[in-house]
Design an enzyme around this catalytic site. Structure first.
Site, PDB file in Angstrom:
ATOM      1  N   SER A 142      97.269  29.655  48.343  1.00 17.95           N
ATOM      2  CA  SER A 142      97.283  30.718  47.331  1.00 17.95           C
ATOM      3  C   SER A 142      97.395  30.041  45.967  1.00 17.95           C
ATOM      4  O   SER A 142      97.774  28.863  45.898  1.00 17.95           O
ATOM      5  CB  SER A 142      98.516  31.609  47.567  1.00 17.95           C
ATOM      6  OG  SER A 142      98.801  32.406  46.438  1.00 17.95           O
ATOM      7  N   TYR A 155     107.477  32.626  49.530  1.00 19.83           N
ATOM      8  CA  TYR A 155     106.014  32.534  49.542  1.00 19.83           C
ATOM      9  C   TYR A 155     105.560  31.270  48.798  1.00 19.83           C
ATOM     10  O   TYR A 155     104.716  30.519  49.295  1.00 19.83           O
ATOM     11  CB  TYR A 155     105.448  33.799  48.888  1.00 19.83           C
ATOM     12  CG  TYR A 155     103.961  34.016  49.073  1.00 19.83           C
ATOM     13  CD1 TYR A 155     103.456  34.561  50.250  1.00 19.83           C
ATOM     14  CD2 TYR A 155     103.055  33.712  48.056  1.00 19.83           C
ATOM     15  CE1 TYR A 155     102.096  34.789  50.418  1.00 19.83           C
ATOM     16  CE2 TYR A 155     101.699  33.926  48.208  1.00 19.83           C
ATOM     17  CZ  TYR A 155     101.221  34.472  49.393  1.00 19.83           C
ATOM     18  OH  TYR A 155      99.865  34.690  49.545  1.00 19.83           O
TER      19      TYR A 155
END
Ligand code: NAD
Length: 260
Positions: A142, A155
């Site tokens: 990401s 995350y």
């Protein structure tokens, strides 16, 4: 060149994983479809895909928080297909909250699914790739593997870790015909981000469409979401012979998010 190879895409019952499964299946690649879905629904999806693209498919709903079950998933897949040629470590979840109140269970789950499952799956797929002297490992990281945002401690930790892991796999297998790369998307239109849109809508008392636009443009200069198929097409390119020298890279598809 890719016809007849087998791809395992973790988390391919939804979003980026499902779109990638369609893109690869269209090339005649056999698909191990995986995700948290009932066996009946998963088998139906896998059968439809097999008929649509004239390929072989297998559905598996292993919970990736369990490393022993991951071993059983690979055993099932290799029993049917012989080996996995393309591994896309894609499964992931999100939880947004400040570090001081971030729930321990959420931390553990995000690290297990978004990071550790990539280690376990890669470890089990590498020996047959090494024996065949061909393999593609693509880890869906990401922009949050490259930069941080508030309320995304687990995350960001998982995605930064996934990029480090990708580099090591690339180095260790550079002479084996195996490439390992991380893709770093910005906002992609999938169910994963619905909660974040709803949070903005309720915090700022906005209609959903406006909340969605605000969320996107807060950090991403390109003012719209990416489509999941775009990530799938990029994965297909990384599988191609033209991409054989791209390895150990962290490749943003992020609408200039990390250009700033
Ligand atoms: P999604 O919610 O549409 O799909 C997630 C998939 O992971 C599903 O198939 C789900 O069943 C599976 N999964 C979740 N928990 C699991 C578990 N415990 N065991 C096994 N499978 C599990 O999400 P998505 O947006 O398609 O996300 C795919 C990947 O892309 C994730 O790694 C995510 O972090 C990454 N990503 C998404 C975006 C975005 O904006 N959507 C941006 C950058 C990166």
């Amino acid at each position: 060149m890719l016809k007849g190879k087998t791809a395992l895409i973790s988390g391919s019952t939804s979003g980026i994983g499902l779109a990638t499964a369609h893109v690869l299946a269209k090339q005649g690649i056999n698909i191990v479809l995986h995700g948290l879905m009932s066996p009946a629904d998963g088998d139906k999806l896998a059968t439809e895909m097999a008929e649509q693209y004239d390929i072989s498919t297998l559905f598996d709903n292993t919970d990736l928080r369990d490393p022993t079950a991951i071993g059983a998933l690979i055993d099932r897949a290799t029993a049917q297909f012989g080996s996995i040629d393309i591994l896309v470590n894609n499964a992931g979840i999100q939880h947004t909250e400040a570090v001081d109140t971030f729930p321990t269970q959420k931390w553990d789950d995000i690290i297990a699914i978004n990071l550790s499952s990539a280690f376990h799956l890669t470890q089990q797929c590498l020996p047959s790739m090494q024996a065949k002297k061909w393999g593609r490992i693509i880890n869906i990281a990401s922009v949050h593997g490259l930069v941080a945002s508030v309320h995304k401690a687990a995350y960001c930790a998982a995605k930064h870790g996934l990029i480090g892991f990708t580099k090591v796999v690339a180095l260790e297998n550079a002479e084996c015909g195996i490439t390992a790369n991380a893709i770093c998307p910005g906002w992609v239109d999938t169910p994963l981000i619905n909660q974040q849109i709803e949070n903005v809508a309720s915090e700022k008392n906005l209609p959903i469409e406006q909340a969605r636009y605000q969320l996107i443009t807060a950090k991403q200069p390109l003012p719209h979401m990416l489509e999941a198929e775009q990530i799938g097409e990029f994965i297909l390119f990384l599988c191609s012979d033209a991409a054989r020298s791209i390895t150990g890279a962290s490749l943003p598809i992020d609408g200039a998010w990390t250009a700033q």
